[in-house]
Design an enzyme around this catalytic site. Structure first.
Site, short mmCIF file in Angstrom:
data_model
loop_
_atom_site.label_atom_id
_atom_site.label_comp_id
_atom_site.label_asym_id
_atom_site.label_seq_id
_atom_site.Cartn_x
_atom_site.Cartn_y
_atom_site.Cartn_z
N SER A 45 0.86 -1.18 -0.04
CA SER A 45 0.01 -0.11 0.18
C SER A 45 0.85 1.27 0.05
O SER A 45 0.27 2.41 -0.41
CB SER A 45 -0.87 0.12 1.27
OG SER A 45 -2.19 -0.25 1.03
N LYS B 141 0.49 3.21 -3.00
CA LYS B 141 -0.41 4.06 -3.31
C LYS B 141 0.16 5.76 -3.29
O LYS B 141 -0.60 6.51 -3.87
CB LYS B 141 -1.63 3.76 -2.41
CG LYS B 141 -2.07 2.43 -2.57
CD LYS B 141 -3.23 2.20 -1.51
CE LYS B 141 -3.68 0.59 -1.64
NZ LYS B 141 -4.52 0.28 -0.36
N TYR C 289 -2.31 -2.16 -11.06
CA TYR C 289 -2.39 -1.95 -9.54
C TYR C 289 -1.63 -3.00 -8.68
O TYR C 289 -0.95 -2.77 -8.01
CB TYR C 289 -3.82 -2.01 -9.11
CG TYR C 289 -4.13 -1.95 -7.74
CD1 TYR C 289 -3.75 -0.83 -6.83
CD2 TYR C 289 -4.64 -3.25 -7.10
CE1 TYR C 289 -4.05 -0.89 -5.52
CE2 TYR C 289 -4.47 -3.27 -5.48
CZ TYR C 289 -4.58 -2.00 -4.75
OH TYR C 289 -4.72 -2.10 -3.38
N TYR D 33 -4.86 2.74 7.52
CA TYR D 33 -5.91 2.13 7.82
C TYR D 33 -7.10 2.66 8.57
O TYR D 33 -6.93 4.06 8.58
CB TYR D 33 -5.69 0.74 7.87
CG TYR D 33 -4.43 0.09 7.10
CD1 TYR D 33 -4.84 -0.15 5.80
CD2 TYR D 33 -3.43 -0.40 7.40
CE1 TYR D 33 -3.68 -0.39 4.86
CE2 TYR D 33 -2.50 -1.03 6.82
CZ TYR D 33 -2.49 -0.94 5.52
OH TYR D 33 -1.63 -1.48 4.62
N VAL E 109 0.73 -3.78 3.85
CA VAL E 109 0.59 -5.28 4.58
C VAL E 109 1.80 -5.99 4.38
O VAL E 109 2.04 -7.10 4.95
CB VAL E 109 -0.42 -5.99 3.91
CG1 VAL E 109 -1.91 -5.38 4.30
CG2 VAL E 109 -0.40 -5.99 2.47
N1 GLU Z 1 -2.13 -4.93 -2.54
C1 GLU Z 1 -2.57 -5.07 -1.27
C2 GLU Z 1 -4.20 -5.28 -1.71
O1 GLU Z 1 -5.00 -4.63 -2.32
C3 GLU Z 1 -2.35 -3.66 -0.67
C4 GLU Z 1 -2.74 -3.75 0.62
C5 GLU Z 1 -2.25 -3.17 1.68
O2 GLU Z 1 -0.71 -2.94 1.50
O3 GLU Z 1 -3.03 -2.43 2.52
O4 GLU Z 1 -4.74 -5.82 -0.99
#
Ligand code: GLU
Length: 304
Positions: free
Chosen positions: A64, A67, A189, A240, A258
């Site tokens: 994540s 992002k 993605y 989160y 994650v």
């Molecule tokens: N590629 C992971 C997903 O979409 C990223 C999640 C994360 O790191 O929060 O579930």
């Protein structure tokens, strides 16, 4: 003068003595192969002095954290139009939650939860000639490091098991907030999330967010106003549904993934990253959060 090296060394010691290291994310099977005992931390200050402890040169999946980089690229390409397709409010929900998306007619709460990042991925797929290649070059250029790459095994692993992301993308498509094919956007993605970096590479990449949009070579990637917006989103949405707790305990903007990585920074002072793959129940690295709480407590340096 703060002795960062001394503090990082003692943080690393405390981390290795900690019995409960959290739980590795296994919903992406490839991530489950990592050893839970790994811990690394790296800090770069504004004068570009570097301090490290533990396994700061071992790569992990940034997930994540990527992002923030895709958002930066999209903002650089289409500017404020980004905010027509994604909002900037914290969700108070886990990263992969879909209920709000329905309630709010396909406009994701913010660009750092999965549906928001999938909309940003859609923007990049529309804007870029060779999306995966161009995004990778953008990241390499910011970090000044051509060795940074996607981890194809992680990307493929998530493609096989990312059912919720397929659900989110289809929901976005049904609301007209996804212009390209679901498969094409998710392929981008999943690659974006699979970027592998170590703690040093992560701080080199995020240096620009603490340095008013300028990378370590002093090239401008974002305007001061764009950095303000992205840093505000990291502070309010970067952890989160634990962003409040992170602000409360650590007091820095940042982002976690994650894969167990966290990057955080104090504008115009330092950028720090930690890696410890065991997560707490909210999905943030357990020891990474403890480490950063110790860092800002002992140095008395936070945005507050
Ligand atoms: N590629 C992971 C997903 O979409 C990223 C999640 C994360 O790191 O929060 O579930």
């Amino acid at each position: 003068m703060i002795d960062f090296q001394h503090i990082l060394t003692s943080i690393n010691e405390a981390a290795s003595n900690e019995k409960d290291k959290g739980k590795i994310a296994d919903y992406i099977p490839e991530l489950a192969k990592v050893n839970v005992d790994n811990f690394g931390i790296h800090l770069i200050d504004i004068q570009q002095h570097n301090f490290s402890a533990g396994k700061s040169d071992e790569q992990f999946s940034i997930q994540s954290i990527s992002k923030v980089l895709s958002l930066s690229m999209a903002l650089g390409l289409i500017g404020e139009k980004v905010w027509k397709r994604v909002d900037v409010e914290p969700s108070g929900d886990p990263f992969n939650h879909l209920s709000l998306l329905e309630l709010e007619n396909g406009i994701p709460r913010n660009p750092l939860i999965n549906p928001g990042a999938i909309v940003i991925a859609d923007i990049l797929v529309s804007q870029l000639k060779n999306p995966k290649e161009d995004f990778l070059n953008y990241v390499r250029n910011i970090a000044n490091d051509d060795t940074i790459d996607y981890d194809i095994d992680v990307a493929q692993s998530e493609k096989r098991t990312g059912f919720r992301n397929f659900a989110a993308a289809n929901l976005l498509k049904s609301y007209g907030n996804l212009k390209n094919d679901v498969d094409v956007v998710l392929d981008f993605y999943f690659h974006q999330c699979s970027l592998a970096m170590n703690c040093v590479q992560l701080t080199n990449t995020f240096f620009m967010f603490m340095n008013n949009g300028k990378c370590r070579r002093n090239n401008t990637f974002l305007t001061v106003s764009q950095v303000k917006r992205i840093n505000a989103i990291m502070l309010t949405c970067g952890f989160y549904d634990e962003a409040g707790e992170f602000a409360f305990e650590v007091g820095l903007p940042g982002k976690s993934g994650v894969g167990g990585g966290i990057v955080a920074f104090l504008p115009n002072k330092f950028c720090v990253s930690t890696w410890s793959p065991g997560l707490n129940p909210k999905g943030n690295s357990k020891l990474g959060m403890l480490a950063l709480e110790k860092l800002t407590t002992e140095t008395e340096l936070s945005i507050f």
